[in-house]
Design an enzyme around this catalytic site. Structure first.
Site, PDB file in Angstrom:
ATOM      1  N   LYS A  77     -58.703  65.870  49.930  1.00 43.31           N
ATOM      2  CA  LYS A  77     -59.697  66.085  50.991  1.00 43.31           C
ATOM      3  C   LYS A  77     -59.580  65.041  52.104  1.00 43.31           C
ATOM      4  O   LYS A  77     -59.606  65.389  53.287  1.00 43.31           O
ATOM      5  CB  LYS A  77     -61.102  66.087  50.385  1.00 43.31           C
ATOM      6  CG  LYS A  77     -62.239  66.164  51.384  1.00 43.31           C
ATOM      7  CD  LYS A  77     -63.520  66.585  50.727  1.00 43.31           C
ATOM      8  CE  LYS A  77     -63.855  65.779  49.509  1.00 43.31           C
ATOM      9  NZ  LYS A  77     -64.119  64.348  49.811  1.00 43.31           N
ATOM     10  N   THR A  79     -56.980  63.272  52.831  1.00 41.03           N
ATOM     11  CA  THR A  79     -55.686  63.467  53.492  1.00 41.03           C
ATOM     12  C   THR A  79     -55.769  64.594  54.516  1.00 41.03           C
ATOM     13  O   THR A  79     -55.254  64.477  55.635  1.00 41.03           O
ATOM     14  CB  THR A  79     -54.596  63.770  52.444  1.00 41.03           C
ATOM     15  OG1 THR A  79     -54.582  62.715  51.471  1.00 41.03           O
ATOM     16  CG2 THR A  79     -53.223  63.879  53.087  1.00 41.03           C
ATOM     17  N   ARG A 100     -65.779  57.448  55.118  1.00 40.30           N
ATOM     18  CA  ARG A 100     -66.458  56.399  54.364  1.00 40.30           C
ATOM     19  C   ARG A 100     -65.483  55.263  54.071  1.00 40.30           C
ATOM     20  O   ARG A 100     -64.273  55.447  54.064  1.00 40.30           O
ATOM     21  CB  ARG A 100     -66.972  56.951  53.030  1.00 40.30           C
ATOM     22  CG  ARG A 100     -68.102  57.947  53.144  1.00 40.30           C
ATOM     23  CD  ARG A 100     -68.469  58.497  51.776  1.00 40.30           C
ATOM     24  NE  ARG A 100     -67.371  59.269  51.202  1.00 40.30           N
ATOM     25  CZ  ARG A 100     -67.296  59.609  49.926  1.00 40.30           C
ATOM     26  NH1 ARG A 100     -68.231  59.227  49.076  1.00 40.30           N
ATOM     27  NH2 ARG A 100     -66.290  60.332  49.481  1.00 40.30           N
ATOM     28  N   LYS A 111     -59.646  56.215  40.327  1.00 36.04           N
ATOM     29  CA  LYS A 111     -59.714  57.188  41.424  1.00 36.04           C
ATOM     30  C   LYS A 111     -58.696  56.904  42.528  1.00 36.04           C
ATOM     31  O   LYS A 111     -58.196  57.808  43.186  1.00 36.04           O
ATOM     32  CB  LYS A 111     -61.134  57.204  42.012  1.00 36.04           C
ATOM     33  CG  LYS A 111     -61.332  58.226  43.127  1.00 36.04           C
ATOM     34  CD  LYS A 111     -62.774  58.196  43.627  1.00 36.04           C
ATOM     35  CE  LYS A 111     -62.998  59.214  44.733  1.00 36.04           C
ATOM     36  NZ  LYS A 111     -62.298  58.877  45.980  1.00 36.04           N
ATOM     37  N   ALA A 279     -70.916  60.164  46.114  1.00 33.98           N
ATOM     38  CA  ALA A 279     -71.502  61.490  46.284  1.00 33.98           C
ATOM     39  C   ALA A 279     -72.081  62.041  44.990  1.00 33.98           C
ATOM     40  O   ALA A 279     -72.869  62.981  45.025  1.00 33.98           O
ATOM     41  CB  ALA A 279     -70.457  62.463  46.836  1.00 33.98           C
ATOM     42  N   PHE A 307     -66.501  64.520  47.216  1.00 33.99           N
ATOM     43  CA  PHE A 307     -66.330  65.516  46.170  1.00 33.99           C
ATOM     44  C   PHE A 307     -66.452  66.939  46.715  1.00 33.99           C
ATOM     45  O   PHE A 307     -66.072  67.216  47.848  1.00 33.99           O
ATOM     46  CB  PHE A 307     -67.286  65.252  45.001  1.00 33.99           C
ATOM     47  CG  PHE A 307     -67.066  63.917  44.333  1.00 33.99           C
ATOM     48  CD1 PHE A 307     -65.803  63.540  43.903  1.00 33.99           C
ATOM     49  CD2 PHE A 307     -68.105  63.022  44.144  1.00 33.99           C
ATOM     50  CE1 PHE A 307     -65.586  62.304  43.294  1.00 33.99           C
ATOM     51  CE2 PHE A 307     -67.898  61.792  43.535  1.00 33.99           C
ATOM     52  CZ  PHE A 307     -66.638  61.435  43.112  1.00 33.99           C
ATOM     53  N   PHE A 387     -48.553  72.314  48.057  1.00 28.78           N
ATOM     54  CA  PHE A 387     -47.634  71.495  47.277  1.00 28.78           C
ATOM     55  C   PHE A 387     -46.298  72.221  47.170  1.00 28.78           C
ATOM     56  O   PHE A 387     -46.228  73.457  47.276  1.00 28.78           O
ATOM     57  CB  PHE A 387     -48.196  71.236  45.870  1.00 28.78           C
ATOM     58  CG  PHE A 387     -49.227  70.139  45.821  1.00 28.78           C
ATOM     59  CD1 PHE A 387     -48.948  68.934  45.209  1.00 28.78           C
ATOM     60  CD2 PHE A 387     -50.488  70.319  46.388  1.00 28.78           C
ATOM     61  CE1 PHE A 387     -49.897  67.922  45.155  1.00 28.78           C
ATOM     62  CE2 PHE A 387     -51.440  69.314  46.337  1.00 28.78           C
ATOM     63  CZ  PHE A 387     -51.145  68.110  45.720  1.00 28.78           C
ATOM     64  N   TRP A 415     -49.640  65.942  54.048  1.00 25.74           N
ATOM     65  CA  TRP A 415     -49.075  64.799  53.331  1.00 25.74           C
ATOM     66  C   TRP A 415     -47.670  64.517  53.836  1.00 25.74           C
ATOM     67  O   TRP A 415     -47.310  63.373  54.124  1.00 25.74           O
ATOM     68  CB  TRP A 415     -49.050  65.072  51.827  1.00 25.74           C
ATOM     69  CG  TRP A 415     -48.762  63.847  51.008  1.00 25.74           C
ATOM     70  CD1 TRP A 415     -49.674  63.051  50.373  1.00 25.74           C
ATOM     71  CD2 TRP A 415     -47.474  63.252  50.742  1.00 25.74           C
ATOM     72  NE1 TRP A 415     -49.050  62.010  49.744  1.00 25.74           N
ATOM     73  CE2 TRP A 415     -47.693  62.109  49.946  1.00 25.74           C
ATOM     74  CE3 TRP A 415     -46.168  63.574  51.101  1.00 25.74           C
ATOM     75  CZ2 TRP A 415     -46.646  61.292  49.502  1.00 25.74           C
ATOM     76  CZ3 TRP A 415     -45.122  62.758  50.672  1.00 25.74           C
ATOM     77  CH2 TRP A 415     -45.366  61.631  49.878  1.00 25.74           C
TER      78      TRP A 415
END
Length: 562
Positions: A77, A79, A100, A111, A279, A307, A387, A415
């Protein structure tokens, strides 16, 4: 997503980029000399006076990025958020990103950081993921200063008749440390204080973090801090910071932390990174001031909420947008085929294999999040973070399934390609904002009861059949209504891994019950926290923390960060 055989890590990509001096980034935004102050060569704080100076300037469009329920397969998210901001710049739009700040605990735990990935990152990513400009340290210090003032008041005679059994204000540290969840303080005799049980939360769970992110000004920050409930007296009446008379001192500690931080992406798109409440245990959005400032300084603001749409987006729309008087223009829901297959029952080690049946089952999770955004009356688009293992058949099926929901699904390769990989998404976002009707509305009015608010969220957003309240939660609802707190919005503390309160129920569970075990008043922040399931406000470290791979070279270069 196309990657070379020698795949560079995020930190390798970040360290090889050419950053512009921060004064050049400020110049891109037409910031004046007195509008900002440098924190080294590549970071700056923006003065709050900018909001006053640009008060009459029309706001830019605000794009909220959210996602499906997260899985170990990864969604990307942040990215996509960074990539979309860069993509908007690629098509000639004056854009900014508002994110954030990452928490150090999860960064060194499991994480990872929150600066994006690959060729869609904000930089300097090492600084951003570590100490940055010291905002989190300031929040930690202010929070713990309040705890010290509170315990000193009790020790020095306790003129407020605080019941030490009902002190609710813990201490915080920005680390994952399960050993601090429950502690006893004040041991050692009369001169060491009054012994009592207490504990630690992680800094991002602090109400002061939430307050900093929901305050509209320094004056508003001080007023909100004064309303924090820290304990109850022997008549079970709330004791606040105002009663302790320390709101001024705490605000003083936070005056610089309230200023948003200016950085840039790998492609030199300006970015504001500020605040970082979790979150799943807080409201999960960057600061109101940061989002408002980005909207004044650009034509398109890309921001995110933590999230899935059941957590960060719901709170962004019901809490943050309400306090900011903000109307988002569009929502981007990020999904990966890998994650959807995992929601469809495929183990992580089998995700590379084509599985159309599992993808269709997993689509139920995405479908629920789409329904949630539509319930708010907002236009949306699905960003498929592609991907290399995604097959053409899987991509075609996902796009067809989204089309059946009346929603566009746009492939992104942010990415590997940075902004270039988000050009299609950027063009779609711009066109949808111009074309789609926006009927934004909150899911509940503030005038309804706490119970109704919780039930509305649980049934509309999670898809729960019913909500059960423990005896403790029921008594707290009655007490909070009597205290005059019933008109505040609700902030749900729930697992991020499932639409339910059971992290093991992936996909789109049905017929489940949400159990609310406890309520906590965050009166300064301006919401009531409803705790469900086993959500912890102080995470623990995994067996193999990410910190084990981190190091620093002899010349001070960060190693193994990501």
């Amino acid at each position: 997503m196309t990657r070379s055989l020698e795949v560079k890590t995020d930190i390798e990509i970040a360290q090889q980029c050419i950053m512009k001096p921060i004064d050049e980034i400020a110049a891109q935004l037409n910031l004046e000399k007195d509008d900002w102050e440098p924190y080294g060569k590549f970071k700056a704080k923006i003065s709050l006076d900018v909001l006053d100076r640009l008060h009459n300037k029309q706001d830019g469009k605000v794009i909220l990025v959210t996602a499906i329920s997260p899985t170990p397969a990864g969604e990307g998210k942040s990215t996509v958020t960074v990539g979309l901001g860069q993509g908007l710049s690629k098509i000639g739009k004056k854009s900014m990103i508002a994110l954030r700040e990452p928490s150090l605990g999860p960064c060194m735990g499991i994480k990872g950081g929150a600066a994006g990935g690959g060729y869609s990152q904000v930089v300097p990513m090492e600084d951003i993921n570590l100490h940055f400009t010291g905002d989190f340290h300031a929040i930690t210090t202010a929070h713990n200063a309040l705890a010290a003032f509170l315990d000193n008041h009790i020790h020095q005679g306790n003129s407020l008749d605080i019941d030490v059994r009902r002190v609710t204000w813990k201490r915080v540290v920005d680390l994952n440390d399960r050993a601090l969840r429950q502690v006893v303080i004040g041991l050692g005799g009369p001169i060491q204080g009054v012994p009592r049980e207490s504990g630690f939360d992680i800094t991002v769970a602090s109400e002061i973090m939430a307050i900093l992110c929901l305050a509209n000004s320094l004056k508003d920050l001080k007023e909100r801090i004064s309303k924090i409930v820290v304990a109850y007296d022997y008549e079970q009446k709330p004791v606040t910071v105002k009663d302790l008379e320390v709101e001024g001192a705490l605000t003083l500690l936070l005056k610089d932390a309230l200023k948003p931080n200016l950085v840039q992406t790998l492609e030199n798109t300006p970015a504001i990174i500020h605040g970082g409440p979790f979150a799943n245990i807080a409201h999960g959005c960057n600061s109101i001031i940061a989002t408002k400032m980005a909207a004044k300084l650009s034509d398109y603001v890309v921001t995110e909420a933590g999230f899935g749409a059941d957590l960060g987006a719901e709170k962004f729309l019901n809490i943050k947008a309400r306090y900011a008087n903000l109307k988002p223009n569009l929502v981007v829901v990020v999904a990966t085929i890998r994650a959807l297959k995992m929601h469809g029952g495929v183990p992580k080690d089998e995700l590379k294999q084509e599985n159309l049946e599992a993808l269709e089952r997993g689509m139920e999770n995405l479908r629920k999040h789409i329904e949630t955004i539509k319930a708010f009356g907002l236009p949306l688009v699905v960003a498929v973070n592609r991907f290399i293992t995604d097959t053409d058949a899987e991509v075609e099926l996902l796009q067809k399934l989204c089309e059946n929901e009346g929603t566009d699904a746009v492939l992104t390769e942010v990415w590997a390609k940075g902004g270039e990989g988000a050009v299609d998404l950027a063009e779609k976002v711009v066109s949808l904002i111009d074309e789609k009707e926006n009927n934004f509305n909150y899911l509940y009015p503030l005038s309804t009861t706490i119970q109704n608010k919780i039930e509305t969220i649980a049934k509309t957003v999670y898809g729960a059949s019913m909500v059960e309240f423990t005896i403790k939660a029921k008594n707290q609802m009655l007490q909070f209504e009597e205290e005059g707190w019933g008109k505040l919005p609700v902030c749900m503390a729930k697992t991020q891994y499932s639409l339910s309160d059971d992290p093991n129920k992936l996909g789109r569970p049905e017929g489940f019950t949400i159990t609310v075990r406890e309520l906590r008043p965050s009166i300064g922040a301006g919401f009531i926290v409803a705790l469900t399931g086993d959500v912890m406000t102080m995470p623990g470290l995994p067996k193999q923390p990410a910190a084990l791979k981190m190091d620093v070279s002899e010349n001070g270069k960060a190693l193994g960060l990501f």
